[in-house]
Design an enzyme around this catalytic site. Structure first.
Site, PDB file in Angstrom:
ATOM      1  N   ASP A 157      35.219 -21.088 -22.546  1.00 34.91           N
ATOM      2  CA  ASP A 157      34.009 -20.166 -23.943  1.00 34.91           C
ATOM      3  C   ASP A 157      35.149 -20.537 -25.298  1.00 34.91           C
ATOM      4  O   ASP A 157      37.052 -21.624 -24.897  1.00 34.91           O
ATOM      5  CB  ASP A 157      35.021 -18.615 -23.236  1.00 34.91           C
ATOM      6  CG  ASP A 157      34.320 -17.856 -24.641  1.00 34.91           C
ATOM      7  OD1 ASP A 157      33.527 -18.352 -25.274  1.00 34.91           O
ATOM      8  OD2 ASP A 157      35.785 -17.131 -25.208  1.00 34.91           O
ATOM      9  N   ASP A 189      35.603 -18.917 -29.270  1.00 37.09           N
ATOM     10  CA  ASP A 189      35.502 -17.494 -29.798  1.00 37.09           C
ATOM     11  C   ASP A 189      36.862 -16.798 -28.550  1.00 37.09           C
ATOM     12  O   ASP A 189      36.645 -16.677 -27.596  1.00 37.09           O
ATOM     13  CB  ASP A 189      35.038 -16.687 -29.759  1.00 37.09           C
ATOM     14  CG  ASP A 189      33.822 -17.718 -31.414  1.00 37.09           C
ATOM     15  OD1 ASP A 189      33.930 -18.566 -31.230  1.00 37.09           O
ATOM     16  OD2 ASP A 189      32.871 -17.085 -32.008  1.00 37.09           O
TER      17      ASP A 189
END
EC number: 3.1.3.3
Length: 399
Positions: A187, A189
């Site tokens: 991922d 963020d």
């Protein structure tokens, strides 16, 4: 000589310990060579300049055991070391079925937490065959080789214990495939970077508080991601496209992110990112960090302004898992040999689909569902879960 051939053979366990220096191992075996013994097993450990060297050898023929003992003790004393020689039969008992690597990360790693992990392994029927240190900074990482219990029940037991003990524990099945995990997907963020990209855009639009509240609810799994994405992006309508460059400049990588990616790439791994954020940022990260794969949502820009809409396929919870599978297929890597890293509820499908799913400083619901969790603020700590030592990290930096 095979294990079955040595099971009833008289053997000697020769143990040498003292201050380490060059030539000890060669010296011991030069001494033993005079007695024509066969080597059954060897183990050597050096800790803070002190060596423990164990050699399991067959007993010498012709009643020369006494002379061998005297010679080894004399050799050890000449080096101001100690020797211990034990008579016995055969080799170690066979390891139990079910073999796993248990990696423990502590910041710091205390004696109390180590005792608790060892006790939990024993309580579920596991036997610790070997322990060694992977790293001493930025965290202390040690690995236990465990046999006698299957990987899944061991992982479950240690995952439950780890949260109470205050350490991070990863359990993976032993075997050649462990070091063959050649694709890592993460991922973006709050994982690869410290920021939530949409909140950086929102700060320029003057709606940071509204966007942050929706983001937090979505990450906790309280809102449908696609709906929350559209609601947040609508708040950015009318923002000048020049903000994209400003946001790119504001993005802060998570500590250890560059080291993680650089090390993986130099060791032959492929690395990708999937994000519920935006290609306007992930494409830049892909170029800067040399990533192999990157996919995210795309902010629509018309006449130099953000329209408040996204274009193309939505990268949501299911989309991240779908992209992991796509990247694995393109990389030619079996899904079981992939690693996924994330922190939010929309990462769960991806974490569960990967061979190893790592929750990085994640929400409780994610920590409970992932294969393992890392709760130290250094992204490169994930390397130790793959069995990569700090020395290998440093060697990769020099390559």
């Amino acid at each position: 000589m095979s294990a079955s051939q040595t099971s009833d053979v008289p053997t000697l366990l020769v143990k040498i310990f003292g201050k380490d220096r060059p030539g000890i191992t060669a010296g011991l075996f030069d001494t033993l060579a005079a007695y024509s013994v066969d080597v059954v097993d060897i183990e050597q450990v050096v800790t803070r300049g002190r060596i423990v060297l164990c050699a399991l050898v067959t007993k010498p023929a012709g009643g020369a055991e006494g002379d061998l003992r005297a010679t080894v003790h004399s050799w050890a004393e000449s080096l101001k070391m100690q020797a211990e020689i034990l008579s016995g039969t055969g080799d170690n008992r066979p390891r139990g079925s079910g073999r796993s690597h248990v990696t423990v990360l502590g910041h710091p790693l205390t004696a109390e937490s180590t005792a608790a992990i060892a006790a939990k392994i024993t309580s579920v029927g596991g036997n610790i065959d070997r322990i060694f240190r992977l790293a001493k900074y930025p965290v202390t990482a040690v690995e236990f080789a465990v046999s006698g219990v299957e990987t899944e029940p061991l992982r479950t037991a240690l995952a439950m214990a780890a949260s109470h003990i205050g350490v991070d524990v990863a359990v993976v099945s032993a075997g050649l495939h462990r070091r063959a995990q050649r694709l890592v997907v993460m991922d973006v963020d709050s994982t690869l970077i410290q920021d939530e990209v949409i909140e950086l855009f929102a700060a320029h639009a003057g709606c940071e508080a509204e966007v942050a509240e929706v983001t937090e609810r979505a990450m906790r799994g309280e809102l449908d991601f696609e709906q929350s994405l559209h609601a947040r992006v609508e708040l950015l309508a009318g923002l000048d496209a020049s903000v994209v460059d400003k946001v790119r400049a504001e993005v802060q990588l998570t500590p250890g992110a560059r080291t993680l990616i650089r090390t993986l790439k130099r060791l032959g791994y492929q690395v990708g990112v999937v994000s519920g954020g935006f290609t306007q940022v992930t494409d830049d990260l892909r170029e800067r960090l040399g990533l192999d794969f990157a996919s995210a949502n795309t902010l629509e820009i018309v006449d130099g302004k953000l329209t408040g809409k996204v274009t193309g396929e939505i990268v949501d919870r299911a989309g991240k898992a779908r992209l992991l599978r796509r990247f694995a297929a393109e990389a030619g890597v079996p899904l079981a040999q992939t690693v996924a890293i994330g922190d939010g509820a929309n990462d769960l499908d991806m974490l569960n689909a990967a061979g190893l799913g790592v929750a990085f400083n994640a929400k409780p619901v994610v920590r409970e569902a992932a294969h393992t969790a890392v709760n130290v603020p250094f992204l490169d700590a994930v390397l130790y879960l793959l069995g990569i030592t700090r020395e290998e990290v440093e060697a990769a930096d020099l390559a």
